[in-house]
Scaffold this motif. Structure first.
Motif, PDB file in Angstrom:
ATOM      1  N   GLY A  20       0.808  -1.213   0.000  1.00 18.96           N
ATOM      2  CA  GLY A  20       0.000   0.000   0.000  1.00 18.96           C
ATOM      3  C   GLY A  20       0.840   1.260   0.000  1.00 18.96           C
ATOM      4  O   GLY A  20       0.477   2.259  -0.651  1.00 18.96           O
ATOM      5  N   LEU A  21       1.979   1.226   0.702  1.00 13.43           N
ATOM      6  CA  LEU A  21       2.833   2.406   0.710  1.00 13.43           C
ATOM      7  C   LEU A  21       3.522   2.632  -0.630  1.00 13.43           C
ATOM      8  O   LEU A  21       3.847   3.775  -0.989  1.00 13.43           O
ATOM      9  N   LEU A  22       3.753   1.560  -1.373  1.00 15.60           N
ATOM     10  CA  LEU A  22       4.434   1.694  -2.659  1.00 15.60           C
ATOM     11  C   LEU A  22       3.503   2.062  -3.802  1.00 15.60           C
ATOM     12  O   LEU A  22       3.977   2.388  -4.896  1.00 15.60           O
ATOM     13  N   THR A  23       2.211   1.998  -3.596  1.00 16.92           N
ATOM     14  CA  THR A  23       1.251   2.348  -4.640  1.00 16.92           C
ATOM     15  C   THR A  23       0.567   3.661  -4.288  1.00 16.92           C
ATOM     16  O   THR A  23       0.450   4.027  -3.113  1.00 16.92           O
ATOM     17  N   ALA A  24       0.113   4.340  -5.308  1.00 16.71           N
ATOM     18  CA  ALA A  24      -0.551   5.630  -5.075  1.00 16.71           C
ATOM     19  C   ALA A  24      -1.940   5.454  -4.476  1.00 16.71           C
ATOM     20  O   ALA A  24      -2.412   6.295  -3.711  1.00 16.71           O
ATOM     21  N   GLU A  25      -2.637   4.341  -4.813  1.00 12.06           N
ATOM     22  CA  GLU A  25      -4.000   4.155  -4.330  1.00 12.06           C
ATOM     23  C   GLU A  25      -4.052   3.713  -2.868  1.00 12.06           C
ATOM     24  O   GLU A  25      -5.035   3.942  -2.174  1.00 12.06           O
ATOM     25  N   GLY A  26      -2.991   3.032  -2.385  1.00 16.09           N
ATOM     26  CA  GLY A  26      -3.020   2.497  -1.023  1.00 16.09           C
ATOM     27  C   GLY A  26      -2.325   3.354  -0.008  1.00 16.09           C
ATOM     28  O   GLY A  26      -1.920   2.855   1.052  1.00 16.09           O
ATOM     29  N   GLY A  27      -2.131   4.627  -0.295  1.00 12.31           N
ATOM     30  CA  GLY A  27      -1.458   5.485   0.666  1.00 12.31           C
ATOM     31  C   GLY A  27      -2.240   5.714   1.938  1.00 12.31           C
ATOM     32  O   GLY A  27      -1.669   6.018   2.987  1.00 12.31           O
ATOM     33  N   THR A  28      -3.576   5.589   1.911  1.00  8.20           N
ATOM     34  CA  THR A  28      -4.381   5.858   3.103  1.00  8.20           C
ATOM     35  C   THR A  28      -4.362   4.693   4.091  1.00  8.20           C
ATOM     36  O   THR A  28      -4.289   4.891   5.297  1.00  8.20           O
ATOM     37  N   TYR A  29      -4.371   3.468   3.578  1.00  9.50           N
ATOM     38  CA  TYR A  29      -4.412   2.321   4.488  1.00  9.50           C
ATOM     39  C   TYR A  29      -3.067   1.630   4.639  1.00  9.50           C
ATOM     40  O   TYR A  29      -2.929   0.713   5.462  1.00  9.50           O
ATOM     41  N   GLY A  30      -2.062   2.032   3.887  1.00 11.37           N
ATOM     42  CA  GLY A  30      -0.780   1.332   3.913  1.00 11.37           C
ATOM     43  C   GLY A  30      -0.073   1.426   5.252  1.00 11.37           C
ATOM     44  O   GLY A  30       0.338   0.414   5.839  1.00 11.37           O
ATOM     45  N   LEU A  31       0.081   2.648   5.793  1.00  9.33           N
ATOM     46  CA  LEU A  31       0.818   2.826   7.043  1.00  9.33           C
ATOM     47  C   LEU A  31       0.104   2.193   8.240  1.00  9.33           C
ATOM     48  O   LEU A  31       0.753   1.494   9.030  1.00  9.33           O
ATOM     49  N   PRO A  32      -1.232   2.398   8.440  1.00 10.56           N
ATOM     50  CA  PRO A  32      -1.882   1.708   9.571  1.00 10.56           C
ATOM     51  C   PRO A  32      -1.788   0.191   9.478  1.00 10.56           C
ATOM     52  O   PRO A  32      -1.575  -0.491  10.492  1.00 10.56           O
ATOM     53  N   LEU A  33      -1.927  -0.359   8.271  1.00  6.10           N
ATOM     54  CA  LEU A  33      -1.845  -1.810   8.120  1.00  6.10           C
ATOM     55  C   LEU A  33      -0.425  -2.310   8.394  1.00  6.10           C
ATOM     56  O   LEU A  33      -0.230  -3.375   8.995  1.00  6.10           O
ATOM     57  N   LEU A  34       0.567  -1.537   7.996  1.00  9.12           N
ATOM     58  CA  LEU A  34       1.950  -1.925   8.261  1.00  9.12           C
ATOM     59  C   LEU A  34       2.247  -1.927   9.758  1.00  9.12           C
ATOM     60  O   LEU A  34       2.866  -2.862  10.287  1.00  9.12           O
ATOM     61  N   LEU A  35       1.788  -0.888  10.470  1.00 12.25           N
ATOM     62  CA  LEU A  35       2.023  -0.823  11.916  1.00 12.25           C
ATOM     63  C   LEU A  35       1.289  -1.933  12.652  1.00 12.25           C
ATOM     64  O   LEU A  35       1.828  -2.551  13.590  1.00 12.25           O
ATOM     65  N   ALA A  36       0.037  -2.215  12.243  1.00 10.24           N
ATOM     66  CA  ALA A  36      -0.709  -3.307  12.882  1.00 10.24           C
ATOM     67  C   ALA A  36      -0.045  -4.657  12.622  1.00 10.24           C
ATOM     68  O   ALA A  36       0.028  -5.517  13.510  1.00 10.24           O
ATOM     69  N   GLY A  37       0.476  -4.859  11.409  1.00 13.01           N
ATOM     70  CA  GLY A  37       1.169  -6.108  11.108  1.00 13.01           C
ATOM     71  C   GLY A  37       2.437  -6.270  11.912  1.00 13.01           C
ATOM     72  O   GLY A  37       2.741  -7.368  12.406  1.00 13.01           O
TER      73      GLY A  37
END
Length: 395
Positions: free
Chosen positions: A289-306
């Motif tokens: 999500g962080l590497l794509t333009a569309e997943g910028g909103t959910y990428g960081l929270p999902l990464l921290l939760a993982g």
């Protein structure tokens, strides 16, 4: 006449200095101090090995953000100075020179490939024209020989120097951090994986130490230690020593109960597997999500939760590991500063690559002389902080 026996002379200053024996503790204060020294030998302070690896990985990350040969050379000089001032007196600390030679070999091979196989970089400044071998039609895009331009050589030099800098940074981590000490700091769930990684990391330093020892022994006996003959006569003892070391390591691991696990409830095992697998999936999805333009909103929270779920799974999985730590390494303020210096170099050069890409990526077409950008160079010099704060062994 009554004879008087002479009393033995006392050491000078023994009673006068008040060093009378203590009937409760026994012995003089000097003897008690010597006994305490034997029981608790002085152990020089050492930096946490994880801090050295984070510092070197930070320098390696900074090397991937630029192809400027001046900045890459400055990164190599920074790592070399820190290794020269801070490396401990261990067999693995002498592996840095081998990584320097390997980096030089990689750079030369990259230049040879650019000369022999050509380069897709166009150029007008022809240095030499080699005989070109004709190739079949299915080998289109590949050529052997032909024109060698200055632009293609410069591009190959920039590209090879970046890879060489990465190898030098990894060599600095191997010289500064003892892999055996790093193994003690791993979570219990990763202990078996860590042992395999440590054995793999210590193979090259031990091999280099064996080669140096055998070459020195051959020189003392007046036998040749260079050339093909010397290499062949040194290679067999080195392989024999590696085999004996592997057998001794296997016997030591078996004697210490390697692989033995504790009994844990099935609920804990299932929870550990779910947290670890779910955490790794969350890290992968968050990174995507962080590497794509569309997943910028959910990428960081999902990464921290993982990451949180994976760490919780590793902590629960450590209950199955039956092992103790002898003199565990402390992560103190100096370790934080060393790790932060490497992270700062990586972050600042990443920002510089986005703000001024022309300075950090000098072009080869047309030919331009690379310039040294001031504030990225100052950011690289932050990597010298460990040479000022890291503990040093007495010479």
């Amino acid at each position: 006449m009554r004879s008087h026996s002479a009393k033995p002379a006392e050491p000078a200053g023994s009673r006068a200095a008040g060093a009378a024996p203590d009937p409760k503790r026994g012995g003089t204060p000097q003897a008690r101090a010597s006994e305490a020294t034997l029981r608790h030998p002085h152990r020089p302070a050492q930096l946490h090995p994880g801090a050295w690896w984070l510092w070197s990985l930070g320098l390696g990350t900074a090397a991937t953000r630029t192809t400027n040969p001046l900045l890459l050379t400055l990164l190599i000089a920074t790592s070399a100075y820190v290794v020269a001032t801070c490396r401990p007196q261990t067999p693995s600390s002498h592996s840095y020179s081998a990584f320097l030679k390997l980096a030089l070999a990689v750079l030369l091979i990259r230049l040879v490939f650019a000369v022999a196989l050509g380069s897709p970089i166009p150029g007008t400044h022809v240095i030499i024209t080699l005989p070109e071998l004709p190739l079949p039609h299915w080998a289109q895009g590949i050529r052997l020989g032909g024109r060698v331009t200055a632009e293609s050589l410069l591009f190959a030099l920039y590209d090879g120097l970046k890879l060489a800098t990465l190898l030098v940074c990894v060599g600095a981590a191997n010289a500064l951090a003892n892999p055996s000490r790093l193994l003690k700091s791993l979570p219990g769930a990763l202990y078996e994986t860590g042992v395999a990684a440590v054995v793999a990391l210590t193979f090259a330093p031990n091999l280099i130490a064996d080669v140096h020892r055998l070459r020195a022994a051959r020189r003392l006996r007046g036998r040749p230690d260079r050339g093909v003959r010397g290499l062949l006569q040194v290679g067999l003892p080195v392989l024999e020593g590696a085999l004996e070391r592997s057998v001794a390591l296997a016997a030591a691991m078996d004697a210490r109960g390697y692989g033995r696990t504790a009994d844990v409830p099935p609920t804990v095992r299932r929870t550990t597997a779910a947290l670890t697998l779910g955490g790794l999936l969350g890290v992968c999805a968050g990174t995507y999500g962080l590497l794509t333009a569309e997943g910028g909103t959910y990428g960081l929270p999902l990464l921290l939760a993982g990451l949180a779920a994976a760490l919780a799974g590793l902590r629960l999985g450590g209950r199955r590991s039956l092992r103790t730590r002898y003199r565990p390494d402390r992560w103190d303020a100096r370790a934080w500063l060393v790790a932060a210096s490497g992270a700062a170099v990586a972050a600042l050069l990443t920002l510089a690559a986005e703000a001024d890409p022309a300075a950090l990526h000098p072009g080869a077409v047309p030919l331009v002389a690379p310039t040294l950008p001031l504030w990225p160079a100052a950011a690289v010099l932050l990597g010298l902080l460990p040479s000022l704060i890291a503990p040093k062994e007495p010479s």
